[in-house]
Design an enzyme around this catalytic site. Structure first.
Site, short mmCIF file in Angstrom:
data_model
loop_
_atom_site.label_atom_id
_atom_site.label_comp_id
_atom_site.label_asym_id
_atom_site.label_seq_id
_atom_site.Cartn_x
_atom_site.Cartn_y
_atom_site.Cartn_z
N SER A 140 -8.74 -11.46 -36.93
CA SER A 140 -9.24 -11.02 -38.08
C SER A 140 -9.28 -12.38 -39.07
O SER A 140 -10.30 -12.99 -38.67
CB SER A 140 -7.98 -10.21 -38.82
OG SER A 140 -8.29 -9.40 -39.72
N HIS A 163 -7.53 -2.43 -35.15
CA HIS A 163 -7.63 -3.96 -35.55
C HIS A 163 -7.19 -4.77 -34.40
O HIS A 163 -6.14 -4.92 -33.76
CB HIS A 163 -6.80 -4.08 -36.77
CG HIS A 163 -7.21 -5.25 -37.45
ND1 HIS A 163 -8.59 -5.55 -37.69
CD2 HIS A 163 -6.34 -6.53 -38.10
CE1 HIS A 163 -8.38 -6.78 -38.58
NE2 HIS A 163 -7.52 -7.21 -38.66
N ASP A 190 -11.41 0.33 -36.33
CA ASP A 190 -10.98 -0.55 -37.04
C ASP A 190 -12.01 -0.92 -38.36
O ASP A 190 -13.22 -1.27 -38.13
CB ASP A 190 -10.95 -2.13 -36.40
CG ASP A 190 -10.45 -3.18 -37.40
OD1 ASP A 190 -9.85 -2.93 -38.44
OD2 ASP A 190 -10.70 -4.40 -36.80
#
Length: 496
Positions: A180, A456, A431
């Site tokens: 991320s 994610h 995601d």
């Protein structure tokens, strides 16, 4: 073209904030934080590492500020080949580095196979790595050094020091890994410092969630599709809930009903309705992010495939406002009270305290300006346009400064990244942050891997018996690329 990993076969082709209540633009409090390894039991694995501190410069790009601070990093060398074995370097996210270390099982599991040293570096202004101690957030002068550029420079300087001071590490090839925001940093690290890292694994890294690189509504569309696929009537029930809330919250009796129905810790006031809806938005977004195939305890303790469980309560969107919202509560309660231990629900809390809302909010008000919007047609949310001016005004009010919405694309190239190499971008089909991710390979050295059943960065989590075949194959492919980069680096090794 992406390397897409479906359920049964691997097809190899060419090798999210606390502004929703203050901003007219859809702005989820969920940020691209690292969601990584968790054992099947739901208990975080405890790993064997040493905590160290490095005397880091406060400012890498000027010469007037000569102050330093202690940057925390964690190091593990149990399986490391002391004769130039590789270093897997985790580019720290917006929170405490120990939390990320204990939740990135992929790195720990491949360290033995690769004979690798592991290093987890804490991002400045998070955890214990405060450039000005307790005064780091006290004024804009101190905050002036809070940028991704400075953080990447921290990582580069730290790696140079480690290679120069650890016997046997001088020729060690370094691979950057992150998820991320950490994945964004890993990719940018390889782009900006190819002399320091020979490759990068950027998992669920929304490097294109900026300016006009991706439609601002794509994020909400993915969230909605996750609910559409998980149960008939589910997304429509959520969509209908907004009018139900608006109608009930217009009266004192309705506010009391909402407070009691949702077991809120504090009675809902008329001025809280925006925050209440924002809290619900965050809940649906977070569920999409952590829609894992097994029980996990990251943002909250949750069952396997939590959206499917949530959707069992949201089958009938045609119910009256009162009945519909009672069902919405049952759905929300899965997220906040799966263990049954919560006595009441707090609308100011949606995720773990290990992530730093204050620090990330500052970053979004400076360089991390990610446009979000919803239209109520292609998604299950109220129509809210992206309003950069209002966003900027809010940042000016709260921080005394205005964001630079085009700086990230100027600094890191936007979609013009074809001159770079040796980066694997992995994204999950479930995601929402994949909306700003690299989902098609840019070249034979800038590889996109798509994991259809992945939320994610599922690939950075520890192995689990319930993992879909697609994520298992994704991890295996990622390891193959890492091995390739290591081998290439050894054949052309140049000491720093």
């Amino acid at each position: 073209m992406a390397i897409e990993l479906p359920v049964a076969v691997v097809t190899i082709a060419t090798a999210a904030l606390a502004l929703a209540t203050r901003n007219s633009a859809f702005q989820p409090r969920s940020r691209p934080g690292a969601l990584s390894g968790q054992w099947a039991s739901g208990h975080t694995a405890q790993f064997d590492y040493e905590t160290r501190y490095f005397q880091q410069k406060v400012d890498h790009f000027g010469f007037a500020e000569d102050a330093t601070f202690k940057q925390r990093y964690l190091i593990a060398d149990r399986y490391w080949n002391h004769n130039g074995g590789p270093i897997l370097f985790y580019t720290g996210n917006e929170g405490d580095i120990i939390w990320f270390c204990n939740n990135t099982g992929f790195m720990w599991e491949v360290s033995k196979e690769l004979e690798a040293m592991l290093v987890f570096a804490e991002h400045r202004y998070y955890g214990e790595s405060m450039p000005f101690g307790e005064k780091s957030f006290s004024n804009l002068k101190h905050l002036n050094y809070f940028t991704s550029e400075q953080a990447l420079a921290d990582f580069a300087v730290l790696i140079r020091s480690l290679k120069q001071t650890i016997p046997g590490a001088q020729t060690s090839p370094v691979i950057a890994i992150g998820g991320s925001y950490g994945g964004m940093l890993a990719a940018w690290f390889r782009m900006k410092y190819p002399n320091i890292v020979v490759g990068a694994l950027a998992a669920s890294a929304p490097i294109w969630q900026f300016e006009n690189l991706t439609p601002c509504g794509s994020f909400c569309t993915i969230v909605t599709n996750d609910f559409l696929k998980s149960g008939q009537g589910c997304a429509e029930s959520i969509k209908n809930s907004w009018d139900a809330i608006n109608n009930l919250s217009s009266t004192a009796e309705g506010l009391t009903f909402l407070s009691r129905t949702f077991h809120l810790c504090s009675p809902l006031q008329a001025s809280d309705v925006g925050s209440f809806k924002s809290w619900l938005i965050d809940t649906w977004v977070n569920l999409a992010m952590v829609d894992y195939p097994y029980e996990a305890n990251f943002l909250q303790p949750l069952p396997a495939w939590p959206i499917k469980v949530v959707c069992t309560f949201l089958k009938d969107p045609s119910l009256s406002a009162e009945l519909l919202l009672q069902n919405i509560f049952q759905a929300v309660n899965v997220y906040y009270n799966y263990t049954g231990n919560a006595e009441c629900l707090n609308i100011s809390q949606t995720a773990t305290s290990n992530l730093d809302d204050q620090g990330w909010y500052y970053q979004t008000c400076t360089e991390m300006v990610m446009p979000f919007c919803s239209d109520g047609v292609n998604d299950m949310f109220e129509p809210v346009p992206w309003d950069l001016q209002l966003f900027s005004d809010t940042c000016k009010k709260d921080w005394g400064l205005r964001p630079r919405p085009d700086w990230i694309t100027t600094l890191y190239g936007g979609k013009n990244i074809s001159s770079h190499s040796n980066i694997v971008f992995s994204n999950g089909g479930l995601d929402p942050w994949a909306s700003g991710g690299v989902t098609n390979s840019v070249s034979d050295t800038l590889i996109a891997i798509v994991i259809p059943e992945g939320a994610h960065h599922l690939d950075l989590r520890s192995r689990n018996d319930k993992d879909p075949i697609s994520v298992r194959k994704a991890r295996a492919l990622e390891v193959e690329y890492i091995k390739k980069w290591i081998e290439e680096a050894k054949n052309t090794s140049v000491s720093l």
